[in-house]
Write a protein that holds these residues in place. Structure first.
Motif, PDB file in Angstrom:
ATOM      1  N   UNK A 118      -7.372   3.204   2.521  1.00 42.15           N
ATOM      2  CA  UNK A 118      -6.580   4.150   3.301  1.00 42.15           C
ATOM      3  C   UNK A 118      -5.408   4.677   2.482  1.00 42.15           C
ATOM      4  N   UNK A 119      -5.026   5.901   2.797  1.00 44.55           N
ATOM      5  CA  UNK A 119      -3.799   6.442   2.231  1.00 44.55           C
ATOM      6  C   UNK A 119      -2.594   5.699   2.822  1.00 44.55           C
ATOM      7  N   UNK A 120      -1.474   5.779   2.132  1.00 39.28           N
ATOM      8  CA  UNK A 120      -0.284   5.083   2.619  1.00 39.28           C
ATOM      9  C   UNK A 120      -0.247   3.622   2.251  1.00 39.28           C
ATOM     10  N   UNK A 121      -0.970   3.254   1.186  1.00 38.68           N
ATOM     11  CA  UNK A 121      -0.986   1.849   0.790  1.00 38.68           C
ATOM     12  C   UNK A 121       0.379   1.333   0.392  1.00 38.68           C
ATOM     13  N   UNK A 181      16.395  -5.070  10.421  1.00 40.28           N
ATOM     14  CA  UNK A 181      15.315  -6.035  10.587  1.00 40.28           C
ATOM     15  C   UNK A 181      13.950  -5.424  10.792  1.00 40.28           C
ATOM     16  N   UNK A 182      13.317  -5.805  11.901  1.00 39.24           N
ATOM     17  CA  UNK A 182      11.946  -5.394  12.158  1.00 39.24           C
ATOM     18  C   UNK A 182      11.809  -3.903  12.403  1.00 39.24           C
ATOM     19  N   UNK A 183      12.901  -3.214  12.702  1.00 41.48           N
ATOM     20  CA  UNK A 183      12.811  -1.768  12.872  1.00 41.48           C
ATOM     21  C   UNK A 183      12.392  -1.094  11.567  1.00 41.48           C
ATOM     22  N   UNK A 184      12.878  -1.588  10.435  1.00 46.26           N
ATOM     23  CA  UNK A 184      12.463  -1.037   9.138  1.00 46.26           C
ATOM     24  C   UNK A 184      10.972  -1.253   8.913  1.00 46.26           C
ATOM     25  N   UNK A 185      10.477  -2.413   9.344  1.00 53.92           N
ATOM     26  CA  UNK A 185       9.046  -2.693   9.233  1.00 53.92           C
ATOM     27  C   UNK A 185       8.247  -1.710  10.080  1.00 53.92           C
ATOM     28  N   UNK A 186       8.686  -1.499  11.319  1.00 50.73           N
ATOM     29  CA  UNK A 186       7.991  -0.579  12.211  1.00 50.73           C
ATOM     30  C   UNK A 186       8.041   0.845  11.671  1.00 50.73           C
ATOM     31  N   UNK A 187       9.178   1.239  11.088  1.00 46.10           N
ATOM     32  CA  UNK A 187       9.302   2.586  10.525  1.00 46.10           C
ATOM     33  C   UNK A 187       8.313   2.798   9.381  1.00 46.10           C
ATOM     34  N   UNK A 188       8.221   1.825   8.485  1.00 46.25           N
ATOM     35  CA  UNK A 188       7.268   1.932   7.378  1.00 46.25           C
ATOM     36  C   UNK A 188       5.826   1.923   7.874  1.00 46.25           C
ATOM     37  N   UNK A 189       5.546   1.088   8.852  1.00 44.30           N
ATOM     38  CA  UNK A 189       4.168   0.956   9.335  1.00 44.30           C
ATOM     39  C   UNK A 189       3.706   2.234  10.025  1.00 44.30           C
ATOM     40  N   UNK A 216       5.796   6.777  -4.557  1.00 42.74           N
ATOM     41  CA  UNK A 216       4.890   7.913  -4.393  1.00 42.74           C
ATOM     42  C   UNK A 216       5.348   8.896  -3.334  1.00 42.74           C
ATOM     43  N   UNK A 217       6.525   8.703  -2.764  1.00 43.97           N
ATOM     44  CA  UNK A 217       6.995   9.589  -1.704  1.00 43.97           C
ATOM     45  C   UNK A 217       8.510   9.721  -1.807  1.00 43.97           C
ATOM     46  N   UNK A 218       9.017  10.847  -1.295  1.00 46.68           N
ATOM     47  CA  UNK A 218      10.460  11.093  -1.323  1.00 46.68           C
ATOM     48  C   UNK A 218      11.165  10.583  -0.067  1.00 46.68           C
ATOM     49  N   UNK A 219      10.430  10.018   0.859  1.00 46.29           N
ATOM     50  CA  UNK A 219      11.024   9.497   2.086  1.00 46.29           C
ATOM     51  C   UNK A 219      11.876   8.272   1.772  1.00 46.29           C
ATOM     52  N   UNK A 220      12.933   8.092   2.543  1.00 46.84           N
ATOM     53  CA  UNK A 220      13.809   6.938   2.362  1.00 46.84           C
ATOM     54  C   UNK A 220      14.517   6.639   3.669  1.00 46.84           C
ATOM     55  N   UNK A 221      15.017   5.426   3.749  1.00 48.81           N
ATOM     56  CA  UNK A 221      15.728   4.979   4.955  1.00 48.81           C
ATOM     57  C   UNK A 221      16.822   4.012   4.518  1.00 48.81           C
ATOM     58  N   UNK A 257       0.487   7.174  10.018  1.00 49.88           N
ATOM     59  CA  UNK A 257       0.366   8.630  10.143  1.00 49.88           C
ATOM     60  C   UNK A 257      -0.252   9.234   8.883  1.00 49.88           C
ATOM     61  N   UNK A 258       0.201   8.768   7.733  1.00 49.39           N
ATOM     62  CA  UNK A 258      -0.347   9.278   6.476  1.00 49.39           C
ATOM     63  C   UNK A 258      -1.821   8.927   6.333  1.00 49.39           C
ATOM     64  N   UNK A 259      -2.200   7.711   6.762  1.00 49.52           N
ATOM     65  CA  UNK A 259      -3.598   7.305   6.657  1.00 49.52           C
ATOM     66  C   UNK A 259      -4.481   8.064   7.633  1.00 49.52           C
ATOM     67  N   UNK A 260      -3.986   8.302   8.858  1.00 49.33           N
ATOM     68  CA  UNK A 260      -4.798   8.978   9.867  1.00 49.33           C
ATOM     69  C   UNK A 260      -5.085  10.430   9.496  1.00 49.33           C
ATOM     70  N   UNK A 261      -4.187  11.046   8.744  1.00 47.64           N
ATOM     71  CA  UNK A 261      -4.383  12.445   8.356  1.00 47.64           C
ATOM     72  C   UNK A 261      -5.411  12.615   7.245  1.00 47.64           C
ATOM     73  N   UNK A 262      -5.668  11.565   6.482  1.00 44.46           N
ATOM     74  CA  UNK A 262      -6.503  11.696   5.286  1.00 44.46           C
ATOM     75  C   UNK A 262      -7.895  11.096   5.440  1.00 44.46           C
TER      76      UNK A 262
END
Length: 292
Positions: free
Chosen positions: A77-80, A151-159, A270-275, A164-169
């Motif tokens: 899947x994409x988004x590895x 905490x876990x919010x960062x995990x949920x944000x990444x997941x 591989x992406x410009x996204x950040x948090x 979303x990236x995987x579902x599109x590809x």
């Protein structure tokens, strides 16, 4: 700790073996979802102790980590990289906070008769009735719960971003499977937040019932919890440094270098996204100050 060691070895094995056959992917994903759901149900069981509640939450977290590791290393899947980042973040502040709560919620034989008679009440150990222990528990809950910004919010944000990236590809059928996994994972995290709220309400009730007296506690009793919650705070506010350290523990294609400019940021190669969790905390504190 043995469970965490097993998850680390699972990640290394998946990294070395590469993409798994479809049957193995399906089997591991089903096992991870089953473990996560059973742990959440144990945490919400009507009559249980605080130790059983936390054991259920940790079991649920281990099941979710199995799902994330399989998606990160065992599929095409994409988004590895995002899935991998979610797994590394989950092994940081949320894991250390879970250790804190497990230490504070260890089952003891000194529960009061009133608690044991009430089937609907949560049985709290004496270690969790002290003022300092409850303060440490509050800090650990900030890093463990899925509520923003730590905490876990960062995990949920990444997941969610990776899903979303995987579902599109991928083709529609695989996209539907990714969406279903995302929904199951999000629902499990919501259930775990409700279980944590149940623990908080039980502590508040016990605190209001014992306003006149405070349980004396030795600093050595709380020392392991203090060390873990301090380490969780460092990892939560400096996720870039943690990712650079943890990424090198796993042999993979996405190895982040340590950069001082990105030490407080969750970022991807591989992406410009950040948090940046620290900026979110500062914004929340500023809003709270303006409201006062």
């Amino acid at each position: 700790l043995p469970g965490a060691t097993g998850l680390f070895l699972l990640g290394r094995l998946l990294t070395e073996s590469g993409v798994l056959p479809s049957v193995c992917q399906f089997f591991l994903l089903c096992c991870g979802c089953g473990v996560a759901l059973s742990g959440s149900m144990q945490a919400l069981r009507r009559s249980s102790s605080a130790g059983q509640l936390m054991s259920g939450l940790v079991t649920s977290g281990f099941g979710l980590l199995v799902v994330i590791l399989v998606l990160a290393f065992g599929t095409t899947l994409e988004g590895g990289e995002q899935f991998r980042t979610a797994a590394l973040l989950a092994a940081g502040a949320p894991f250390l906070s879970a250790l804190v709560l497990l230490w504070l919620c260890q089952d003891t034989k000194d529960a009061s008769p009133e608690q044991e008679e009430g089937a609907s009440s949560l049985i709290l150990p004496s270690r969790l009735k002290g003022r300092y222990a409850q303060g440490i528990m509050a800090c650990a809950l900030l890093f463990l719960s899925g509520l923003p910004p730590l905490g876990s919010f960062s995990v949920l944000w990444c997941f969610i971003g990776a899903a979303e990236q995987a579902a599109r590809a991928v083709p529609p059928l695989q996209a539907l499977a990714v969406i279903v996994l995302t929904v199951i994972t999000s629902c499990v995290m919501v259930i775990n937040i409700l279980a944590l709220l149940r623990l908080v309400l039980a502590v508040v009730r016990s605190r209001s019932a014992q306003e006149d007296k405070d349980t004396a506690q030795s600093i050595f009793t709380l020392l392991p919890a203090l060390v873990c919650v301090a380490a969780a705070a460092v990892v939560a506010f400096f996720p870039g440094g943690w990712l650079a350290f943890a990424d090198n523990l796993l042999a993979g294609t996405f190895e982040r270098p340590f950069l001082w400019s990105k030490s407080i940021t969750v970022w991807f190669i591989s992406s410009s996204e950040s948090y940046t969790p620290l900026y979110c905390v500062m914004a929340l504190l500023l809003c709270a100050g303006c409201l006062q």
